[in-house]
Design a protein around this motif. Structure first.
Motif, PDB file in Angstrom:
ATOM      1  N   TYR A 133     -10.887  25.057 -33.055  1.00 44.09           N
ATOM      2  CA  TYR A 133      -9.774  25.048 -34.005  1.00 44.09           C
ATOM      3  C   TYR A 133      -8.474  25.023 -33.235  1.00 44.09           C
ATOM      4  CZ  TYR A 133      -6.480  26.370 -37.589  1.00 44.09           C
ATOM      5  OH  TYR A 133      -5.413  26.361 -38.450  1.00 44.09           O
ATOM      6  N   LEU A 134      -7.587  24.103 -33.588  1.00 47.76           N
ATOM      7  CA  LEU A 134      -6.282  24.077 -32.937  1.00 47.76           C
ATOM      8  C   LEU A 134      -5.234  24.676 -33.864  1.00 47.76           C
ATOM      9  CD1 LEU A 134      -4.667  22.497 -30.383  1.00 47.76           C
ATOM     10  CD2 LEU A 134      -3.533  21.699 -32.454  1.00 47.76           C
ATOM     11  N   ASP A 135      -4.605  25.754 -33.390  1.00 47.30           N
ATOM     12  CA  ASP A 135      -3.450  26.307 -34.096  1.00 47.30           C
ATOM     13  C   ASP A 135      -2.302  25.335 -33.852  1.00 47.30           C
ATOM     14  OD1 ASP A 135      -0.989  27.593 -34.529  1.00 47.30           O
ATOM     15  OD2 ASP A 135      -1.860  29.579 -34.229  1.00 47.30           O
ATOM     16  N   GLY A 136      -1.894  24.629 -34.900  1.00 49.81           N
ATOM     17  CA  GLY A 136      -0.925  23.535 -34.741  1.00 49.81           C
ATOM     18  C   GLY A 136       0.525  23.943 -34.909  1.00 49.81           C
ATOM     19  N   ALA A 137       0.809  25.247 -34.774  1.00 53.15           N
ATOM     20  CA  ALA A 137       2.196  25.699 -34.950  1.00 53.15           C
ATOM     21  C   ALA A 137       3.119  25.051 -33.925  1.00 53.15           C
ATOM     22  CB  ALA A 137       2.271  27.212 -34.842  1.00 53.15           C
ATOM     23  N   ASN A 138       2.556  24.611 -32.804  1.00 52.74           N
ATOM     24  CA  ASN A 138       3.404  24.067 -31.740  1.00 52.74           C
ATOM     25  C   ASN A 138       3.342  22.545 -31.658  1.00 52.74           C
ATOM     26  OD1 ASN A 138       4.109  26.666 -31.224  1.00 52.74           O
ATOM     27  ND2 ASN A 138       2.698  26.954 -29.508  1.00 52.74           N
ATOM     28  N   MET A 139       3.030  21.912 -32.754  1.00 55.98           N
ATOM     29  CA  MET A 139       2.945  20.447 -32.773  1.00 55.98           C
ATOM     30  C   MET A 139       4.272  19.786 -32.405  1.00 55.98           C
ATOM     31  SD  MET A 139      -0.081  19.283 -33.317  1.00 55.98           S
ATOM     32  CE  MET A 139       0.086  17.578 -33.848  1.00 55.98           C
ATOM     33  N   ASN A 140       5.366  20.518 -32.554  1.00 55.84           N
ATOM     34  CA  ASN A 140       6.665  19.904 -32.261  1.00 55.84           C
ATOM     35  C   ASN A 140       6.763  19.397 -30.824  1.00 55.84           C
ATOM     36  OD1 ASN A 140       8.985  19.323 -33.848  1.00 55.84           O
ATOM     37  ND2 ASN A 140      10.197  20.535 -32.435  1.00 55.84           N
ATOM     38  N   ALA A 141       5.886  19.902 -29.964  1.00 58.73           N
ATOM     39  CA  ALA A 141       5.937  19.490 -28.552  1.00 58.73           C
ATOM     40  C   ALA A 141       5.155  18.220 -28.269  1.00 58.73           C
ATOM     41  CB  ALA A 141       5.381  20.624 -27.683  1.00 58.73           C
ATOM     42  N   ILE A 142       4.248  17.824 -29.163  1.00 61.00           N
ATOM     43  CA  ILE A 142       3.302  16.761 -28.763  1.00 61.00           C
ATOM     44  C   ILE A 142       3.203  15.603 -29.759  1.00 61.00           C
ATOM     45  CG2 ILE A 142       1.902  18.281 -27.299  1.00 61.00           C
ATOM     46  CD1 ILE A 142      -0.151  18.477 -29.604  1.00 61.00           C
ATOM     47  N   LEU A 143       4.103  15.564 -30.732  1.00 59.51           N
ATOM     48  CA  LEU A 143       4.022  14.504 -31.757  1.00 59.51           C
ATOM     49  C   LEU A 143       4.061  13.123 -31.093  1.00 59.51           C
ATOM     50  CD1 LEU A 143       6.634  15.903 -34.323  1.00 59.51           C
ATOM     51  CD2 LEU A 143       4.141  15.904 -34.577  1.00 59.51           C
ATOM     52  N   ILE A 193       2.526  11.972 -28.751  1.00 59.36           N
ATOM     53  CA  ILE A 193       2.268  11.962 -27.304  1.00 59.36           C
ATOM     54  C   ILE A 193       0.775  12.170 -27.041  1.00 59.36           C
ATOM     55  CG2 ILE A 193       2.765  13.140 -25.103  1.00 59.36           C
ATOM     56  CD1 ILE A 193       5.574  13.756 -26.370  1.00 59.36           C
ATOM     57  N   THR A 194       0.219  13.196 -27.686  1.00 62.32           N
ATOM     58  CA  THR A 194      -1.228  13.376 -27.636  1.00 62.32           C
ATOM     59  C   THR A 194      -1.683  13.888 -28.999  1.00 62.32           C
ATOM     60  OG1 THR A 194      -3.062  14.393 -26.440  1.00 62.32           O
ATOM     61  CG2 THR A 194      -1.107  15.736 -26.692  1.00 62.32           C
ATOM     62  N   ARG A 195      -3.008  13.755 -29.256  1.00 64.48           N
ATOM     63  CA  ARG A 195      -3.502  14.168 -30.572  1.00 64.48           C
ATOM     64  C   ARG A 195      -4.648  15.166 -30.387  1.00 64.48           C
ATOM     65  NH1 ARG A 195      -4.736   9.103 -34.213  1.00 64.48           N
ATOM     66  NH2 ARG A 195      -6.478   8.912 -32.757  1.00 64.48           N
ATOM     67  N   PRO A 196      -4.599  16.278 -31.152  1.00 67.65           N
ATOM     68  CA  PRO A 196      -5.658  17.277 -31.034  1.00 67.65           C
ATOM     69  C   PRO A 196      -7.059  16.669 -31.181  1.00 67.65           C
ATOM     70  CG  PRO A 196      -3.840  18.173 -32.253  1.00 67.65           C
ATOM     71  CD  PRO A 196      -3.495  16.737 -32.011  1.00 67.65           C
ATOM     72  N   GLY A 197      -7.224  15.718 -32.096  1.00 68.37           N
ATOM     73  CA  GLY A 197      -8.537  15.076 -32.263  1.00 68.37           C
ATOM     74  C   GLY A 197      -8.970  14.374 -30.986  1.00 68.37           C
TER      75      GLY A 197
END
Ligand code: PLP
Length: 508
Positions: free
Chosen positions: A246-256, A258-262
């Motif tokens: 499970y990825l806690d996506g609260a910090n997605m602002n850093a990787i939009l 650029i990389t994808r959790p999937g």
């Protein structure tokens, strides 16, 4: 300035007979006396003791109250992990369009094709950004997304007959909601240590991973603002044991963009639409925490989800393996709407630029802050970083992180997040976000570096320019008083009354 004195003098604006309005006399003939329609014991024997004020006094009262709060529209707000970025005002105008704002959630699909199309596209965007194809928009905030995903994981393992998977592993740097959500979903939580580099300690993870592991919850970038570079090794390891990531996506602002959790192996994630995609969220809400999952988990998502048949949109309730609803109707649609506007406005390149700029700003601020503060984990950082003021606690002034934060308020800056993550002593967690200029970052860094040298009394009694200075935060949270109460006759004004005017905000 003695605020208490000024508060009581200024508060009592009420004068008998003053009004904001005059209602015309009632012209509806009463067929029966009022007392015959309403039971006697339900009738008040005197009018409620409301303040009696003129319209201008009322307007000033509320305008002055609103100006006392800090907000992203008034002050730099580097609250780490909270992504307090600018909320474009255009979103407010769009969200208020009558075709959307006046909808009723019980309308039929035929009469709500517009909003269903918008929600369907939002599902598609979130799937694309995460690399995880199935989305529910229902959860009302990040923590609710975590809980929903863990219910989905539990349903998945139940369906496979793997009910022995009772454990959820959580790094010690995780947000407190992670272990709380796991416990609420009925799992046992096991803490995984971080290494001295701030990243997940692989050996500790291996020693705790077993056939009874259901899920590993990881935040990436983590709450120290560091990218977990071994993420692919970690996700492969979990999958080799049949567990989910499970990825806690609260910090997605850093990787939009650029990389994808999937792509790096996560099976499920939540978004904080109110953070990453600019839902205004100061003051406690509302939030929106959609989750995205792999296709084999899709049957367990909360029903309904929005589907497209030909060129029509509809709500699909026909999901026999669904965990059921987790939120009334379709989630916090107003916040989803604003997030949709943000994503559509920026497009894929714009979103990528957001993250690049957020990371650049965080690294600039980290460098400036490290001129006077320890930053325990070497950079570069992602969209946020954690400094420590523990050195000040050791000097004879015994200055705490909270003293620095309170003093920052005097200069018109909201405080960073303090004492989190708990793996850093006297932590000051800062997230400047992409929308701040170099001038703002410099002004903030200069101020923090300057106040560090101030005398103990100035720091420990700060803030000096705010009417509310150091409330008992536990009491304030547990005994929240939001209503005005009439003073007992002839008595002292109620404790929770506040002044209409007072000390100026901003720099001393
Ligand atoms: C890393 C992390 N995870 C989860 C959450 C929970 O999100 P929410 O506040 O939307 O419930 C937060 C919130 O601050 C967070 O920072």
């Amino acid at each position: 300035m003695n605020n208490t004195q000024s508060t009581e003098v200024i508060f009592e604006l009420s004068k008998p007979g003053r009004r904001c309005h005059r209602l015309p006399a009632c012209d509806v003939p009463s067929s029966q006396p009022l007392g015959a329609l309403i039971p006697q014991d339900h009738l008040a024997d005197q009018p409620p003791p409301l303040p009696e004020v003129g319209e201008i006094d009322l307007i000033r009262h509320y305008t002055n109250l609103s100006a006392r709060n800090m907000s992203i529209d008034t002050n730099f707000y580097p609250l780490g992990s909270c992504t307090m970025k600018y909320n474009p005002k255009r979103h407010e105008r769009l969200a208020a369009l009558p075709g959307f704002a006046d909808l009723h959630p019980l309308q039929t699909d035929d009469t709500t094709q517009g909003i269903l199309e918008l929600l369907y596209e939002m599902q598609q965007f979130l799937a694309e950004i995460s690399g995880l194809p199935a989305v529910t928009l229902q959860p009302a905030a990040g923590a609710h997304g975590e809980l929903t995903a863990l219910y989905v994981a539990a349903a998945y393992f139940r369906d496979k007959g793997e009910t022995h998977r009772k454990k959820v592993l959580v790094p010690d740097s995780a947000h407190g909601t992670n272990p709380a959500s796991a416990a609420l979903a009925g799992f046992e939580t096991i803490t995984v240590k971080s290494g001295t580099n701030g990243l997940v300690d692989l050996n500790d993870l291996k020693s705790k991973l077993g056939d009874d592991t259901a899920v590993f919850m990881i935040t990436n970038p983590n709450t120290l603002g560091l990218f977990e570079t071994q993420i692919k090794t970690i996700t492969d390891l979990l999958h080799s044991k049949g567990a989910l990531v499970y990825l806690d996506g609260a910090n997605m602002n850093a990787i939009l963009g650029i990389t994808r959790p999937g792509d790096f192996g996560a099976d499920m994630q939540h978004y904080n639409v109110h953070k990453t995609f600019t839902g205004p969220h100061g003051g406690g809400g509302p939030g929106s925490g959609p989750i995205a999952v792999r296709d084999f988990l899709a049957p367990h998502l909360p029903a309904p989800v929005v589907v497209k048949d030909g060129d029509r949109y509809r709500l699909n309730f026909d999901m026999p393996k669904s965990i059921g609803r987790v939120r009334s109707f379709f989630g916090n649609v107003g916040i989803l709407f604003r997030g949709y506007c943000y994503i559509r406005t920026l497009g894929p390149d714009g979103l990528k630029q957001v993250s690049e700029q957020a990371v650049l700003n965080a690294n600039y601020l980290r460098k400036r802050i490290s001129e006077g503060f320890e930053v325990p984990h070497p950079g570069p950082c992602m969209h946020e970083f954690v400094a420590s003021s523990r050195e000040l606690l050791r000097d004879k002034r015994k200055i705490k992180a909270i003293d620095l934060c309170k003093r920052l308020l005097d200069f018109g800056f909201h405080a960073p997040t303090v004492y989190f993550p708990m793996v850093v002593q006297e932590a000051l967690m800062m997230e400047p976000t992409e929308t701040e200029s170099k001038q703002t970052l410099d002004a903030f860094a200069d101020t923090l570096l300057k106040i560090k040298a101030e005398d103990a009394e100035t720091l420990k009694n700060a803030p000096h320019t705010h009417i509310v200075s150091r409330p008992d935060e536990v009491k304030a949270a547990k005994e929240l008083k939001l209503r005005w109460h009439a003073a007992p006759s002839g008595g002292v004004p109620a404790a929770d009354r506040v002044a209409t005017t007072g000390a100026p905000a901003g720099a001393p």
